[in-house]
Design a protein around this motif. Sequence first.
Motif, short mmCIF file in Angstrom:
data_model
loop_
_atom_site.label_atom_id
_atom_site.label_comp_id
_atom_site.label_asym_id
_atom_site.label_seq_id
_atom_site.Cartn_x
_atom_site.Cartn_y
_atom_site.Cartn_z
N CYS A 12 -8.91 4.64 -1.66
CA CYS A 12 -8.07 5.09 -2.77
C CYS A 12 -8.71 6.30 -3.43
O CYS A 12 -8.05 7.32 -3.68
CB CYS A 12 -7.88 3.95 -3.78
N TYR A 32 0.23 9.50 -12.39
CA TYR A 32 -0.79 8.44 -12.43
C TYR A 32 -0.81 7.77 -13.80
O TYR A 32 -0.86 6.54 -13.92
CB TYR A 32 -2.14 9.07 -12.11
N CYS A 66 2.87 -0.23 -13.43
CA CYS A 66 2.38 -0.71 -12.12
C CYS A 66 1.59 -1.99 -12.26
O CYS A 66 1.69 -2.90 -11.43
CB CYS A 66 1.54 0.37 -11.44
N SER A 87 0.72 -0.70 -2.03
CA SER A 87 0.27 0.55 -2.66
C SER A 87 -0.64 1.33 -1.72
O SER A 87 -0.52 2.55 -1.58
CB SER A 87 -0.47 0.24 -3.97
N THR A 88 -1.57 0.62 -1.06
CA THR A 88 -2.50 1.28 -0.15
C THR A 88 -1.76 1.93 1.02
O THR A 88 -2.05 3.07 1.40
CB THR A 88 -3.53 0.27 0.39
N GLY A 145 1.26 2.97 0.99
CA GLY A 145 2.00 4.11 0.45
C GLY A 145 1.14 5.33 0.27
O GLY A 145 1.52 6.45 0.69
N PHE A 146 -0.04 5.19 -0.36
CA PHE A 146 -0.83 6.40 -0.57
C PHE A 146 -1.54 6.84 0.72
O PHE A 146 -1.94 8.00 0.84
CB PHE A 146 -1.79 6.30 -1.77
N PHE A 161 1.64 5.97 -6.35
CA PHE A 161 1.16 4.89 -5.50
C PHE A 161 -0.29 4.49 -5.79
O PHE A 161 -0.67 3.35 -5.55
CB PHE A 161 1.31 5.28 -4.03
N GLU A 162 -1.08 5.42 -6.35
CA GLU A 162 -2.46 5.07 -6.68
C GLU A 162 -2.59 4.51 -8.10
O GLU A 162 -3.63 3.95 -8.45
CB GLU A 162 -3.37 6.29 -6.53
#
Length: 514
Positions: A75, A112, A119, A135-136, A138-139, A165-166
């Motif tokens: 990330c 963010y 989120c 999420s992981t 996605g980013f 996503f992060e």
Amino acid sequence: MDTSDKQQMPGASVHSTTVEDVTKHDAHEAAERGHVATDDWGNPLVEFDAATEKRLRRKIDMFVMPTVCLLYLFCFIDRANIGNAKIVGFEKDLGLHGYDYNRVLTLFYISYIVFEIPCNLVCKWIGPGWFLPASTTGFGVLTLAMAFINDISAAYAVRFLLGIFEAGMLPGIAYYLSRWYRRDELTFRLSLYMVMTPLAGAFGGLLASAILTLDHFGSLHRWRMIFGIEGIITLCLGLIAFLTVTDRPATARWLTQDERDLAIARIKSERMASTEVLDRFDRAKIYKGIYSPVTLTVGMVFLLAGVSSQGLAVFLPTIVKTIYPKNSVVSQQLHTVPPYVVGAFTAMFIPYLSYKLNTRQIFFIISAPPMMIGYAMFVGTQVTDPYARYGATFLITAGIFVYGTMVNAQVSANVISDTARAAAIGANTMLGNIGGLISMWSYLPFDTPDFRIGNGLNLATTSLIFLLSVGLLLWMRADNKKREKRDAQSLLAGMSLLEIQDLEWKHPYFKWRP
């Protein structure tokens, strides 16, 4: 409270079969919804066997920690690798001029920050077992997409989506771990994944150096290879995480039923007046979590620390380049590694001391002076003195990465319910990333090579961290003394259990945990 009045959990030092059966029943009862696990003062009604808890804790460590550490490592790499790409032609190839690079970085932090609290509430709603892997993935896809952009508009769009996503990862993992660990255990476990921040800086530099030794990766060359290879790695980790991230103790197939009961009951035993570990969404608890004096003050500390840590992550390669302008690009990348190694050590060592001593605020205070000295060295020297400046980066990293762990541990330790914890950690992280947004405009092109604006700003922020940390410690101690003098029984008289639960930190028996 006299420990003779407490129940015992499974694994207590007893040998009678009858007593073992009773303690197993007590464990199950303590874990069930509808049973309060503390007395009026917040003391646990159940006594846990230390050896049994230790075995359970080690098992949780083995199954929970490796995955979340890897997820957060990539990330942060995927967030900061644009700094590595910058010094190998990213700006030139996309035709960036003036403040264009800063604008690209800013778009990430806008999304963010905006999506931080939402989120984390979504993470609670759907469960970390689905949210963190999704999420992981996605980013990872978006990092891979960065390898194929050709103009500034595409860079704006991808970085903005990357921020969405992060946004939930840092607070989401902190919230996830609070489902598994006691408050005193949480600090060190948070450090195990937050140490990925400096390690990402070190490993990211090494990985970028290794990638740049390749002539090409498929059709990708130079900086595009960095995004392409790191994006594919992240994408694969996200897909694997769907199989390895266990949502909560109650759904852990790798725990026995007795271990599940113990895992649930010991978390519940720290939550004053709580009848369940995972409470339903409650607006009053959300507000209490966000607007707690500790959440807001610690969040401000994190904001100030974010100016330094986030700025360092993105601009350290540029700073190193000004110190060693004649070195090769690979050498410049490698020079970013040693300061991060020092940061990784202190990011583990200080939280470990905090865990052993079961206190946090004092470590907020002692971590600030090295950073203040480091930035004072930057302000007081010139680029012609590279050894002093490079040495200053070690002092800065020795202090700054401690806060990523300590702030979330401090916020988590000073709320009660699961909902308030999710909201408080989200708010705390949101404030921290406002600092990240500020940092994107602290090291400006016209200020090179001395960067007096950025370094002067960070000298001011680290000094304020010191003052705020001292002030919060003194206030927590003073407010605890005031709470001891209140007539708590009369304040709670006539209130329902739900009303008492919604009091959160305003509960008269609640004590701040410095």
